[in-house]
Write an enzyme that holds these catalytic residues in place. Sequence first.
Site, short mmCIF file in Angstrom:
data_model
loop_
_atom_site.label_atom_id
_atom_site.label_comp_id
_atom_site.label_asym_id
_atom_site.label_seq_id
_atom_site.Cartn_x
_atom_site.Cartn_y
_atom_site.Cartn_z
N HIS A 82 64.21 49.32 66.97
CA HIS A 82 64.33 48.76 65.68
C HIS A 82 65.93 48.98 65.18
CE1 HIS A 82 60.15 48.39 64.78
NE2 HIS A 82 60.10 49.85 65.24
N GLU A 110 63.43 54.60 62.01
CA GLU A 110 62.12 54.73 61.56
C GLU A 110 61.58 56.16 61.55
OE1 GLU A 110 60.05 52.84 64.95
OE2 GLU A 110 58.45 54.39 64.98
N HIS A 115 65.77 61.97 41.02
CA HIS A 115 66.45 62.32 42.21
C HIS A 115 68.00 61.73 42.34
CE1 HIS A 115 62.71 63.41 44.12
NE2 HIS A 115 61.99 62.22 43.34
N GLU A 123 63.55 56.40 45.40
CA GLU A 123 62.34 57.10 46.14
C GLU A 123 61.36 56.06 46.45
OE1 GLU A 123 60.48 59.89 43.63
OE2 GLU A 123 58.73 60.33 44.43
N HIS A 132 60.63 60.40 36.30
CA HIS A 132 59.24 60.15 36.53
C HIS A 132 58.38 61.59 36.72
CE1 HIS A 132 61.23 59.92 40.42
NE2 HIS A 132 60.55 60.67 40.77
N GLU A 190 56.84 61.34 49.28
CA GLU A 190 57.84 60.72 48.66
C GLU A 190 58.94 60.77 49.77
OE1 GLU A 190 59.33 63.51 45.65
OE2 GLU A 190 57.32 63.81 44.55
#
Length: 417
Positions: free
Chosen positions: A128, A132, A308, A313, A352, A367
């Site tokens: 790719h 990945e 973060h 995320e 969040h 996450e």
Amino acid sequence: MKTTIFSTVILYVVLTAALNGKRTKHLRPVLERREEQVLQPIVGDKGAEILVPKNHAIDSQNRDSLQVPPSDAGLVMNLKWSFSQSMMNLQQGGFVRQQVASDLPSSQDFSSAQNHLAKGAIRQMHWHSLNEWGLVTAGSVLIAAVSNEGKNQVFRADKGDIWYFPKGQGHTIQGLTDPGAEYLLVFDAGDFDSTSRTLNVADWLIHTPPSVLAKNFGVSNNTFKTLPKALGSIFRGNLSSGSILSPYGKLEGNSSYHFQASKMPMKDAPGGGGKYMIVDKNNFPIITSLAAMIVEVKPGAMRELHWHPTGVEWLYFESGYARATVWLGGGNARTFDFEAGDTAVFPDNSGHYVENTHPTETLRYLEIFQSDKVVDFGLEQWLALTPPDLVAQILNVSVETVKSFKSERGILVKGKE
Ligand SMILES: *[C@@H]1O[C@H](CO)[C@@H](O)[C@H](O)[C@H]1NC(C)=O
Ligand SMILES: *[C@@H]1O[C@H](CO)[C@@H](O)[C@H](O)[C@H]1NC(C)=O
Ligand SMILES: *[C@@H]1O[C@H](CO)[C@@H](O)[C@H](O)[C@H]1NC(C)=O
Ligand SMILES: *[C@@H]1O[C@H](CO)[C@@H](O)[C@H](O)[C@H]1NC(C)=O
């Protein structure tokens, strides 16, 4: 009439529970169906019953979009995509279904795919133009990969194991177990479906002049006459013995593509609300992007309010039920509900939480970040380590309340019992 249906449900509940404790599980659908009938967009004195026919299943899965918490406000774009909405790419011996930016336009930094390989089925050799990250979600697979230095690695990845292929590393995957093996892939860009994101080797050979193939491999012009004409990305095959040694050595230690999470215990979160495991540069050195945190939240517990600093995320819900409110600043907040097979994306630095909304089931989700490390800020710790008399004035609460906040990170909190 309503009373009759209700009494019937109660009678069924009592009878079934009395007959067999285990059978109570089967009651869920019955009760949920009843619940759907009454789920209407009414909160307090606001809202009204929907008069036209509606989609009960989708409404009940998105309760907080219907019965919007009064604290939600402003404009937050859609941040949720369920794999159930994706189009299946059906293949011989398996399937792939993707979540890409055209499905979820707020996810420009991440895309993902759920994959299935029957025992023996082969995901053909490919690479790719993206990094990945893989997680085995059912069964086991065999993975074979070669680095540009000629080192190789052939390994079995079991349920819970993770792999990582830096952009451009060639690899292939085979299903090893019945009734198949499944894995989740995550890539660090939203346009995974665009041209040249996936480069399958058979496709390349088919589109190279046979004389060039003959010259390249030192074989006759006829050698590649048998190349498959229309090879899918997945096809049925026989199990490999999985052995090949490279004279340049193995990819192992810090160069390994394999993280055996299935053999490692998860850490107890200090807040007592569950367990977690961070998989990033610190314990999986090959990682340059797609640092991850696997999270297990006990019933009723919650991933504490946090944000973060490293960016967006991406989330995948493996099992259980959750809700999360994403706050973007400027009074913009929206609550989403999640269950197994849902994905989500929380914007860069948004505040969040992720709450397990089920009374008995554990919530398991992950996450992922476009970073080599998992980094977050906990709201409670921030408040606890700022002079209490300042925090008290800013939030208009008592100094005593502020002093009760914990300076140690909770990560997964369970609240007061
Ligand atoms: C292979 O094909 C090329 C191009 O058609 C030709 O020039 C060459 O002579 C062929 N080689 C053999 C061994 O047949
Ligand atoms: C796969 O196994 C079948 C059944 O044993 C055999 O007929 C076939 O030749 C095998 N194919 C390959 C590519 O080894
Ligand atoms: C492997 O990586 C770890 C963590 O990044 C590092 O501390 C260690 O020195 C590395 N070992 C080797 C042999 O390079
Ligand atoms: C702080 O809380 C008190 C008590 O509820 C209230 O009277 C006061 O208006 C609040 N202050 C602000 C700035 O909202």
